[in-house]
Design an enzyme around this catalytic site. Structure first.
Site, PDB file in Angstrom:
ATOM      1  NE  ARG A  17      -3.669   0.100   2.813  1.00 37.94           N
ATOM      2  CZ  ARG A  17      -4.012   0.137   3.843  1.00 37.94           C
ATOM      3  NH1 ARG A  17      -3.841  -0.824   4.987  1.00 37.94           N
ATOM      4  NH2 ARG A  17      -4.622   1.422   4.194  1.00 37.94           N
ATOM      5  CG  HIS A  34      -8.211   5.582  11.599  1.00 30.78           C
ATOM      6  ND1 HIS A  34      -9.393   5.397  10.686  1.00 30.78           N
ATOM      7  CD2 HIS A  34      -8.592   6.003  12.915  1.00 30.78           C
ATOM      8  CE1 HIS A  34     -10.275   5.602  11.624  1.00 30.78           C
ATOM      9  NE2 HIS A  34      -9.813   5.685  12.592  1.00 30.78           N
ATOM     10  CB  CYS A  59      11.596   0.024  22.426  1.00 38.92           C
ATOM     11  SG  CYS A  59      12.292   0.329  20.421  1.00 38.92           S
ATOM     12  CB  CYS A  84      14.625  -3.274  21.621  1.00 39.55           C
ATOM     13  SG  CYS A  84      12.998  -3.423  20.463  1.00 39.55           S
ATOM     14  CB  THR A 143     -15.803   8.609   5.818  1.00 38.67           C
ATOM     15  OG1 THR A 143     -15.653   7.750   6.554  1.00 38.67           O
ATOM     16  CG2 THR A 143     -16.890   9.688   6.147  1.00 38.67           C
ATOM     17  CB  ALA A 174     -13.212  13.490  -3.296  1.00 34.38           C
TER      18      ALA A 174
HETATM   19  C1  BV8 Z   1     -11.215   1.565  19.039  1.00 34.70           C
HETATM   20  C2  BV8 Z   1      -5.903   2.388   9.634  1.00 34.70           C
HETATM   21  C3  BV8 Z   1     -11.046   0.607  21.126  1.00 34.70           C
HETATM   22  C4  BV8 Z   1      -5.754   0.937   9.242  1.00 34.70           C
HETATM   23  C5  BV8 Z   1      -8.335   1.936  10.122  1.00 34.70           C
HETATM   24  C6  BV8 Z   1     -14.354  -4.867  18.842  1.00 34.70           C
HETATM   25  C7  BV8 Z   1     -13.252  -4.723  19.338  1.00 34.70           C
HETATM   26  C8  BV8 Z   1     -12.763  -3.748  19.291  1.00 34.70           C
HETATM   27  C9  BV8 Z   1     -13.157  -2.583  18.676  1.00 34.70           C
HETATM   28  C10 BV8 Z   1     -14.409  -2.673  18.151  1.00 34.70           C
HETATM   29  C11 BV8 Z   1     -15.067  -3.682  18.089  1.00 34.70           C
HETATM   30  N1  BV8 Z   1     -16.196  -3.557  17.388  1.00 34.70           N
HETATM   31  C12 BV8 Z   1     -16.133  -2.459  16.879  1.00 34.70           C
HETATM   32  C13 BV8 Z   1     -15.129  -1.759  17.309  1.00 34.70           C
HETATM   33  C14 BV8 Z   1     -14.883  -0.426  17.264  1.00 34.70           C
HETATM   34  C15 BV8 Z   1     -14.103  -0.394  15.785  1.00 34.70           C
HETATM   35  C16 BV8 Z   1     -14.987  -0.118  14.779  1.00 34.70           C
HETATM   36  O1  BV8 Z   1     -15.472   0.870  14.590  1.00 34.70           O
HETATM   37  N2  BV8 Z   1     -15.239  -1.179  13.786  1.00 34.70           N
HETATM   38  C17 BV8 Z   1     -16.308  -0.894  12.834  1.00 34.70           C
HETATM   39  C18 BV8 Z   1     -15.805  -2.090  11.683  1.00 34.70           C
HETATM   40  C19 BV8 Z   1     -17.447  -1.425  13.238  1.00 34.70           C
HETATM   41  N3  BV8 Z   1     -13.105   0.623  15.791  1.00 34.70           N
HETATM   42  C20 BV8 Z   1     -11.784   0.435  16.346  1.00 34.70           C
HETATM   43  O2  BV8 Z   1     -11.485  -0.686  16.659  1.00 34.70           O
HETATM   44  C21 BV8 Z   1     -11.031   1.647  16.600  1.00 34.70           C
HETATM   45  N4  BV8 Z   1     -10.446   1.643  17.915  1.00 34.70           N
HETATM   46  O3  BV8 Z   1     -12.282   1.268  19.168  1.00 34.70           O
HETATM   47  O4  BV8 Z   1     -10.583   1.236  20.120  1.00 34.70           O
HETATM   48  C22 BV8 Z   1     -10.516   0.928  22.365  1.00 34.70           C
HETATM   49  C23 BV8 Z   1     -11.082   1.844  23.287  1.00 34.70           C
HETATM   50  C24 BV8 Z   1     -10.106   2.055  24.419  1.00 34.70           C
HETATM   51  C25 BV8 Z   1      -9.097   1.391  24.590  1.00 34.70           C
HETATM   52  C26 BV8 Z   1      -8.374   0.321  23.562  1.00 34.70           C
HETATM   53  C27 BV8 Z   1      -9.198   0.106  22.676  1.00 34.70           C
HETATM   54  C28 BV8 Z   1      -9.804   1.816  15.518  1.00 34.70           C
HETATM   55  C29 BV8 Z   1     -10.475   1.838  14.322  1.00 34.70           C
HETATM   56  C30 BV8 Z   1      -9.150   2.349  13.318  1.00 34.70           C
HETATM   57  C31 BV8 Z   1      -8.917   1.215  12.346  1.00 34.70           C
HETATM   58  N5  BV8 Z   1      -8.077   1.587  11.482  1.00 34.70           N
HETATM   59  N6  BV8 Z   1      -7.563   2.517   9.379  1.00 34.70           N
HETATM   60  C32 BV8 Z   1      -5.352   0.912   7.939  1.00 34.70           C
HETATM   61  O5  BV8 Z   1      -5.638   2.006   6.998  1.00 34.70           O
HETATM   62  O6  BV8 Z   1      -4.898  -0.219   7.346  1.00 34.70           O
HETATM   63  S1  BV8 Z   1     -10.070   2.054   9.770  1.00 34.70           S
HETATM   64  C33 BV8 Z   1     -10.184   2.144   8.009  1.00 34.70           C
HETATM   65  O7  BV8 Z   1     -11.509   1.641   7.913  1.00 34.70           O
HETATM   66  C34 BV8 Z   1      -9.962   3.332   7.499  1.00 34.70           C
HETATM   67  O8  BV8 Z   1      -9.189   4.296   8.198  1.00 34.70           O
HETATM   68  C35 BV8 Z   1     -11.375   4.198   7.568  1.00 34.70           C
HETATM   69  O9  BV8 Z   1     -11.599   4.955   8.942  1.00 34.70           O
HETATM   70  C36 BV8 Z   1     -12.191   2.891   7.981  1.00 34.70           C
HETATM   71  C37 BV8 Z   1     -13.457   3.160   7.167  1.00 34.70           C
HETATM   72  O10 BV8 Z   1     -13.013   3.355   5.845  1.00 34.70           O
HETATM   73  P1  BV8 Z   1     -13.657   4.734   5.073  1.00 34.70           P
HETATM   74  O11 BV8 Z   1     -12.503   5.631   5.231  1.00 34.70           O
HETATM   75  O12 BV8 Z   1     -14.805   5.066   5.584  1.00 34.70           O
HETATM   76  O13 BV8 Z   1     -13.643   4.161   3.822  1.00 34.70           O
HETATM   77  P2  BV8 Z   1     -14.753   2.885   3.354  1.00 34.70           P
HETATM   78  O14 BV8 Z   1     -14.107   2.202   2.337  1.00 34.70           O
HETATM   79  O15 BV8 Z   1     -15.528   2.409   4.517  1.00 34.70           O
HETATM   80  O16 BV8 Z   1     -16.004   4.061   2.684  1.00 34.70           O
HETATM   81  C38 BV8 Z   1     -15.396   4.737   1.432  1.00 34.70           C
HETATM   82  C39 BV8 Z   1     -16.473   5.595   1.160  1.00 34.70           C
HETATM   83  O17 BV8 Z   1     -16.024   6.428   0.052  1.00 34.70           O
HETATM   84  C40 BV8 Z   1     -17.815   5.044   0.910  1.00 34.70           C
HETATM   85  O18 BV8 Z   1     -18.855   5.760   1.600  1.00 34.70           O
HETATM   86  C41 BV8 Z   1     -17.654   5.459  -0.805  1.00 34.70           C
HETATM   87  O19 BV8 Z   1     -19.103   5.559  -1.260  1.00 34.70           O
HETATM   88  C42 BV8 Z   1     -17.162   6.706  -0.686  1.00 34.70           C
HETATM   89  N7  BV8 Z   1     -16.319   6.862  -2.014  1.00 34.70           N
HETATM   90  C43 BV8 Z   1     -15.964   6.013  -3.027  1.00 34.70           C
HETATM   91  N8  BV8 Z   1     -15.329   6.763  -3.909  1.00 34.70           N
HETATM   92  C44 BV8 Z   1     -15.585   7.754  -3.757  1.00 34.70           C
HETATM   93  C45 BV8 Z   1     -15.971   8.062  -2.436  1.00 34.70           C
HETATM   94  N9  BV8 Z   1     -16.377   9.296  -1.803  1.00 34.70           N
HETATM   95  C46 BV8 Z   1     -15.922  10.516  -2.595  1.00 34.70           C
HETATM   96  N10 BV8 Z   1     -15.521  10.416  -3.943  1.00 34.70           N
HETATM   97  C47 BV8 Z   1     -15.272   9.066  -4.278  1.00 34.70           C
HETATM   98  N11 BV8 Z   1     -14.500   9.037  -5.396  1.00 34.70           N
HETATM   99 ZN    ZN Z   2      12.802  -1.200  19.554  1.00 36.85          ZN
END
Ligand code: BV8
Ligand code: ZN
Length: 248
Positions: A73, A121, A132, A158, A196, A239
């Site tokens: 990526r 993210h 570390c 480390c 999003t 966008a």
């Molecule tokens: C947290 C980085 C808790 C990585 C990403 C069980 C266990 C633990 C947590 C959870 C759980 N169940 C639910 C959760 C919460 C979870 C969550 O929300 N899950 C979802 C799936 C339900 N969240 C987390 O885990 C977060 N952390 O909750 O921690 C905690 C609390 C305290 C202490 C400890 C822990 C962390 C979430 C972050 C994950 N990392 N990214 C990487 O990139 O590899 S998330 C990743 O997917 C993206 O960053 C993005 O944010 C996310 C969603 O993607 P989108 O950006 O919305 O894109 P998507 O593909 O979904 O949609 C694209 C959109 O664009 C569409 O609408 C489409 O129509 C549109 N589009 C398409 N083309 C265009 C367009 N728009 C405009 N123009 C175009 N041309």
């Molecule tokens: Zn290290």
């Protein structure tokens, strides 16, 4: 309204805005050629859900496979260019205070000339030691799609495995980014939510928080999303078509 005709109320809201926040997701980079999380995965990644690879469990299970995915990526992002949407936000930011809050781990906002207030993210370009926490420079990733795992580098101090700088599912968001995002929302009078699906929390709560505090929220997305029923205006466009139309 179709993709190319904008509701005058949206243009008016954009023209009157004095402090703008852009909240972007994977769709922001789609027209640059970066697949979104909703797009079907291809190649080696076809049989995995992003949530499987972007997670501590995925890393524990096969750090080489996860490292290969992020290196692939990173190389893809390095080879593409920002699109007209990234450039429009950068131009708009020259006219009024503009703060960018992104869920994306790419650097396309920055390469278009914007300063990013919060990478909620994380970033492809901030690898760190999983032991570390030492920061490691990105080597620019891979030019050829890997056909299997790629062993992650080892930390010089480390011996721990160097991991991608992304925030994985189940991991907390960086506190500084979260606070930067909340402060930006407190100060703005317009939020543009671009590309999003609004399904990932806690990030997806930020537009809802903005609406609660009286900020006008516009959505730009070719599809209806979980946020669409809540925002003030939702424009079914992309966008790279929608954002330039909002910037005088
Ligand atoms: C947290 C980085 C808790 C990585 C990403 C069980 C266990 C633990 C947590 C959870 C759980 N169940 C639910 C959760 C919460 C979870 C969550 O929300 N899950 C979802 C799936 C339900 N969240 C987390 O885990 C977060 N952390 O909750 O921690 C905690 C609390 C305290 C202490 C400890 C822990 C962390 C979430 C972050 C994950 N990392 N990214 C990487 O990139 O590899 S998330 C990743 O997917 C993206 O960053 C993005 O944010 C996310 C969603 O993607 P989108 O950006 O919305 O894109 P998507 O593909 O979904 O949609 C694209 C959109 O664009 C569409 O609408 C489409 O129509 C549109 N589009 C398409 N083309 C265009 C367009 N728009 C405009 N123009 C175009 N041309
Ligand atoms: Zn290290």
């Amino acid at each position: 309204m179709n993709q190319h005709t904008v509701d005058p109320a949206i243009v008016e809201a954009a023209r009157l805005a004095r402090r703008v926040v852009a909240f972007s997701g994977a769709g922001m980079s789609a027209e640059s050629g970066i697949p979104t999380f909703r797009d079907a995965q291809t190649g080696l990644w076809e049989k995995f859900e992003p949530e499987q690879l972007a997670s501590p469990d995925g890393w524990r299970r096969d750090s080489g496979l996860v490292w290969a995915w992020y290196q692939w990526r990173t190389g893809l992002v390095r080879r593409v260019q920002p699109n007209d949407g990234h450039r429009a936000l950068a131009a708009w930011g020259q006219q009024v205070p503009m703060k960018i809050i992104t869920q994306n781990v790419d650097d396309l906002h920055e390469r278009a000339g914007s300063e990013v207030t919060a990478h909620l993210h994380g970033s492809l370009f901030a690898p760190r030691c999983s032991g570390c926490g030492a920061a490691y420079p990105s080597d620019g990733g891979l030019d050829v799609e890997p056909t299997g795992p790629v062993p992650p580098p080892k930390c010089a101090s480390c011996g721990g495995e160097v991991r991608p700088g992304a925030v994985w599912f189940g991991e907390s968001l960086p506190l500084e980014a979260w606070q930067g995002a909340e402060n930006a929302i407190d100060e703005c009078d317009l939020m543009i939510v671009v590309g999003t699906s609004g399904v990932v929390y806690p990030a997806a709560a930020l537009p809802l928080q903005a609406i609660e505090s009286g900020v006008t929220v516009l959505e730009i997305n070719p599809q209806t999303t979980d946020l669409s029923p809540h925002v003030h205006h939702s424009w079914r466009t992309t966008a790279a078509i929608g954002l330039p139309a909002l910037v005088a």
